[in-house]
Write a protein that holds these residues in place. Structure first.
Motif, PDB file in Angstrom:
ATOM      1  N   LEU A   4       0.892  -0.949  -0.011  1.00  0.00           N
ATOM      2  CA  LEU A   4      -0.048  -0.106  -0.174  1.00  0.00           C
ATOM      3  C   LEU A   4       0.914   1.179   0.047  1.00  0.00           C
ATOM      4  O   LEU A   4       0.307   2.268  -0.749  1.00  0.00           O
ATOM      5  N   GLN A   5       2.082   1.120   0.933  1.00  0.00           N
ATOM      6  CA  GLN A   5       2.774   2.420   0.709  1.00  0.00           C
ATOM      7  C   GLN A   5       3.603   2.786  -0.445  1.00  0.00           C
ATOM      8  O   GLN A   5       3.905   4.008  -0.881  1.00  0.00           O
ATOM      9  N   VAL A   6       3.696   1.953  -1.443  1.00  0.00           N
ATOM     10  CA  VAL A   6       4.289   2.160  -2.557  1.00  0.00           C
ATOM     11  C   VAL A   6       3.546   1.925  -3.615  1.00  0.00           C
ATOM     12  O   VAL A   6       3.902   2.146  -5.150  1.00  0.00           O
ATOM     13  N   GLU A   7       2.247   1.802  -3.525  1.00  0.00           N
ATOM     14  CA  GLU A   7       1.041   1.801  -4.482  1.00  0.00           C
ATOM     15  C   GLU A   7       1.093   2.868  -5.565  1.00  0.00           C
ATOM     16  O   GLU A   7       1.176   2.669  -6.653  1.00  0.00           O
ATOM     17  N   MET A   8       1.158   4.103  -5.001  1.00  0.00           N
ATOM     18  CA  MET A   8       1.004   5.254  -5.769  1.00  0.00           C
ATOM     19  C   MET A   8       2.005   5.262  -6.784  1.00  0.00           C
ATOM     20  O   MET A   8       1.988   5.889  -7.721  1.00  0.00           O
ATOM     21  N   ASP A   9       3.062   5.121  -6.007  1.00  0.00           N
ATOM     22  CA  ASP A   9       4.342   5.167  -7.041  1.00  0.00           C
ATOM     23  C   ASP A   9       4.570   4.144  -7.898  1.00  0.00           C
ATOM     24  O   ASP A   9       5.171   4.280  -8.921  1.00  0.00           O
ATOM     25  N   ALA A  10       3.757   3.257  -7.890  1.00  0.00           N
ATOM     26  CA  ALA A  10       3.950   1.975  -8.641  1.00  0.00           C
ATOM     27  C   ALA A  10       2.694   1.919  -9.999  1.00  0.00           C
ATOM     28  O   ALA A  10       3.066   1.110 -10.642  1.00  0.00           O
ATOM     29  N   LYS A  11       2.034   3.021  -9.762  1.00  0.00           N
ATOM     30  CA  LYS A  11       0.959   3.209 -10.612  1.00  0.00           C
ATOM     31  C   LYS A  11       1.565   3.228 -12.298  1.00  0.00           C
ATOM     32  O   LYS A  11       1.129   2.464 -13.249  1.00  0.00           O
ATOM     33  N   GLU A  12       2.760   4.182 -12.503  1.00  0.00           N
ATOM     34  CA  GLU A  12       3.416   4.412 -13.821  1.00  0.00           C
ATOM     35  C   GLU A  12       3.851   2.724 -14.195  1.00  0.00           C
ATOM     36  O   GLU A  12       3.648   2.772 -15.337  1.00  0.00           O
ATOM     37  N   ARG A  13       4.496   2.237 -13.101  1.00  0.00           N
ATOM     38  CA  ARG A  13       5.251   0.831 -13.391  1.00  0.00           C
ATOM     39  C   ARG A  13       4.410  -0.159 -14.049  1.00  0.00           C
ATOM     40  O   ARG A  13       4.537  -0.868 -15.067  1.00  0.00           O
ATOM     41  N   ILE A  14       2.951   0.123 -13.142  1.00  0.00           N
ATOM     42  CA  ILE A  14       2.029  -1.216 -13.473  1.00  0.00           C
ATOM     43  C   ILE A  14       1.330  -0.872 -14.876  1.00  0.00           C
ATOM     44  O   ILE A  14       1.205  -1.769 -15.589  1.00  0.00           O
ATOM     45  N   ALA A  15       1.576   0.479 -14.988  1.00  0.00           N
ATOM     46  CA  ALA A  15       0.834   0.725 -16.596  1.00  0.00           C
ATOM     47  C   ALA A  15       1.918   0.189 -17.512  1.00  0.00           C
ATOM     48  O   ALA A  15       1.304  -0.283 -18.721  1.00  0.00           O
ATOM     49  N   LYS A  16       2.998   0.416 -17.435  1.00  0.00           N
ATOM     50  CA  LYS A  16       4.073  -0.076 -18.292  1.00  0.00           C
ATOM     51  C   LYS A  16       3.960  -1.505 -18.424  1.00  0.00           C
ATOM     52  O   LYS A  16       4.061  -1.962 -19.625  1.00  0.00           O
TER      53      LYS A  16
END
Length: 739
Positions: free
Chosen positions: A228-240
């Motif tokens: 949860l703590q890194v979820e927002m930072d990972a959105k761009e990576r998930i999209a990729k």
């Protein structure tokens, strides 16, 4: 140095500040002492509100907040809820203010930087201090406090102690959570202990498992919070990654070795629903009688995408536009199975599988495994259904071959015994009576195998099968019953009719031309007239008759085979007949000189005639070659005594008695001959006699690769080889005879 009034005022002001800081430091020290001396004790009566009330008292001793509130984070839903407000009337105010702090990411900013934040309330008059409630591994919520005045701020010391109090409170709240979890787990354990006192060992195992689950669950919760703590930072990576996943999916789809299609079945299911509303329940029956509806329904299956294997399988050009409907790639004969799958989807099925035969647009057939799978995201609309077609043509061919081999003899092509036993059971019915059974046994199979090898024996069996097959009617059933036995079932055939067929078979056996081994089959016949007779008894009766015939024909058939072999050898080597006669002339004179018995003279005559019978298996081009033989060819020639021995042994005629003599007729007196290397008198007498007679005639007659010698030179060669190649005593006998 003069002390000016301004300097005095400055010092007085500085003194007041230091006194205020001193007082504040004293309060902080008192608070620290209090925190250490009176920690919140967690027990069954402890609640979150109790901890927060105690925290509120300590906060108010640090900072003069006009109101304060605590919002805790619900772990399962991730939403904030008001846990405690002081005074309670401020809850509405805080409820109004806390939501924007989350939505505009103020809370996330404070959490990320681990700092308190002071913001202006929505009314523009109040200032709110936001402080996160966290432990080292968990986010518990947030603290909101209304600061007095518009500009007054907390000192660094107050803020530090406020942070210390809130962190302590967070730790208490987290400990309370664990305490409740532990209480609940302990209660469950105690209940199970009370209920399972007699199963102490199992309880211990269960307790260990339970503790492991607690550890795993704790670890799982920690991992979830970390995610949860890194979820927002990972959105761009998930999209990729989603983009890469889409590319991988497309690559797998396009290059899959299986034919794949994406299809839209929404119109198809609507079409089928309209038919059901019209009172049609059996779609398969309806489409059979109304093919126009079947064609219209098939055209509603829209092909959205196809892969390369689909193009290859259905012979579509790689550059041609993708087909949009099934009729563009399939013949109408294949429509029903696709609509069968559509009907299954209409009944709520998510998957459909069928093994079928498809007829492609060009008319060729394709054995295939057809599968439907509804995309999980389209289970309501059926707008995306994955269709796969696996080509199983080779597998079906292999299955057909296996099925054929299961019921056929691979050598002769006739049915095998397993199939015939099933047919015998089927034909054991009055509608097929009289049922005649014909059992045949091939004569001379072992002799053919010994003379020419198993390939010739196989050909003999194939010729027998072909002969039997040529006389079969459509209703008759023939099979290879055993190694050299064939059994034929003749339904609705009387004994007299079956006897006519047997006579024709016997007559046809003698009409073959250009074969090494003449075909001879002994047949037995029996007829079943009623169900009272057991099929096995009928077969046994036919078998008994067959063996009687076989005994009667055995000698004549084997003599015929030996004669045929002899004729074959004479055909390939014309001089062999004259050579055998001349060898007999020389051998007979030696035999008379030695006063051999009449029986020995008969054996000697047979040996002279058949000593080279084993050469029947040697190709004529080798026997008649004018030049020297190769090592391999000479090795083949040297095997003819062994071949002749096996033929004689298998003949079951009078030449059986000379088999051993045939085997030894190329042995030498000094032991350097072949095939066994016997020497001296260990070589049978008759073999030694024929060896001399054979060699003398060969010298006089010559060979294709060796010219003939004059009589005197031949006699000199015989004398020279006496004691090495030939028996010296027999040589003296020959010389006496010749003189």
């Amino acid at each position: 140095m003069k002390t000016t009034p301004s300097r005095i005022n400055y010092l007085e002001e500085r003194l007041r500040v230091l006194e205020a800081e001193s007082r504040e430091m004293m309060r902080a020290v008192d608070l620290a002492v209090e925190l250490n001396s009176s920690p919140v004790l967690i027990d069954e009566t402890t609640t979150e509100i109790l901890i927060l009330k105690e925290t509120t008292k300590r906060i108010r001793s640090i900072a003069p907040f006009s109101a304060l509130g605590f919002y805790l984070l619900e772990e399962e839903s991730g939403a904030f809820f008001p846990a405690y407000c002081d005074p309670p009337t401020s809850e509405a105010f805080f409820e109004k203010e806390q939501r924007p702090l989350i939505e505009d990411r103020t809370f996330a900013w404070a959490l990320d930087r681990k700092k308190a934040v002071v913001v202006t309330a929505s009314d523009g008059n109040s200032r709110i201090l936001l402080h996160t409630l966290t432990t080292q591994s968990h986010v518990l919520g947030m603290f909101l406090g209304i600061l007095p005045g518009k500009k007054e701020a907390l000192s660094d010391t107050s803020m530090a102690f406020l942070t210390m109090v809130l962190n302590a409170s967070s730790a208490y709240l987290r400990n309370l959570h664990f305490y409740k979890v532990i209480l609940r787990l302990n209660e469950e354990l105690h209940q199970k202990i009370a209920a399972l006192k007699t199963m102490e060992r199992r309880l211990q195992v269960h307790q260990a498992e339970l503790e492991q689950k607690v550890l795993e669950r704790t670890k799982e919760l920690a991992e979830k919070n970390a995610r949860l703590q890194v979820e927002m930072d990972a959105k761009e990576r998930i999209a990729k990654e989603l983009g890469e996943s889409e590319l991988r999916y497309r690559s797998l789809f396009e290059h899959s070795p299986i034919s794949l299609c994406e299809a839209d079945f929404s119109e198809t299911l609507t079409f089928l629903a309209n038919l059901r509303e019209a009172g049609i329940s059996d779609m398969e029956e309806h489409f059979r009688h109304v093919p126009e509806d079947m064609h219209r329904c098939t055209r509603t299956i829209r092909l959205r995408n196809i892969n390369g294997e689909t193009r290859r399988l259905f012979t579509l050009s790689p550059t041609a536009p993708a087909p949009e409907t099934l009729p563009e790639i399939l013949n109408k004969d294949s429509f029903p199975v696709f609509l069968q799958g559509a009907a299954a989807l209409a009944q709520g099925e998510r998957f459909f599988h069928a093994e079928t035969t498809l007829r492609k647009k060009d008319g060729s057939l394709l054995h295939a495994l057809l599968s439907y799978a509804v995309d999980p995201g389209y289970t309501d609309s059926y707008e995306r259904v994955h269709i796969s077609v696996i080509d199983i043509t080779k597998r079906k061919s292999a299955e057909e071959e296996i099925r054929y081999l299961s019921f056929h003899d691979p050598l002769t092509g006739l049915h095998n015994r397993r199939f015939l036993e099933g047919e015998l059971h089927r034909l054991d019915n009055p509608q097929f009576f009289p049922l005649s059974v014909l059992l045949g046994d091939v004569n001379g199979l072992k002799l053919a195998n010994d003379a020419f090898g198993h390939q010739e024996g196989d050909r003999l069996l194939q010729r027998a099968a072909e002969l039997i097959r040529s006389f079969l009617r459509k209703k008759d059933v023939a099979a290879r019953w055993g190694g050299d036995e064939f059994l034929v079932l003749l339904p609705n055939t009387s004994y007299r009719q079956a006897k006519t067929i047997v006579d024709k078979l016997h007559e046809a056996q003698g009409k073959e031309e250009g074969v090494r081994v003449p075909l001879s089959i002994a047949f037995g016949l029996a007829t079943k007239e009623s169900t009272a007779e057991e099929p096995d008894a009928t077969i046994k009766e036919a078998e008994d008759w067959m063996y009687r015939k076989k005994l009667a024909q055995q000698r004549s058939s084997r003599i015929a085979i030996i004669t045929s072999l002899e004729q074959t050898l004479m055909t390939s080597t014309p001089e062999i007949e004259e050579h055998a006669l001349q060898v007999w002339q020389y051998a007979r004179q030696i035999g008379r000189f030695l006063a051999l018995s009449p029986e020995e003279m008969i054996h000697l005559q047979h040996l002279a005639r058949f000593h080279d019978l084993g050469m029947v298996t040697i190709p004529a081009q080798i026997l008649n070659r004018p030049g020297p033989l190769t090592t391999a060819e000479w090795g083949l020639v040297k095997k003819h005594p062994e071949t002749g021995y096996r033929i004689a042994q298998s003949s079951a005629t009078e030449i059986v008695a000379v088999a051993e003599f045939i085997l030894a007729h190329h042995e030498r007196w000094d032991g350097t001959g072949y095939p066994s290397g016997k020497r001296g008198e260990a070589i049978p007498l008759l073999s030694r006699i024929v060896t001399i007679a054979d060699s003398f005639d060969v010298m006089l007659r010559g060979r294709p690769y060796k010219p003939a010698l004059p009589r005197e030179d031949s006699l000199s060669e015989l004398k020279r080889c006496a004691g090495t190649q030939f028996d010296p005593h027999l040589m003296e006998a020959l010389l006496e005879v010749l003189e």
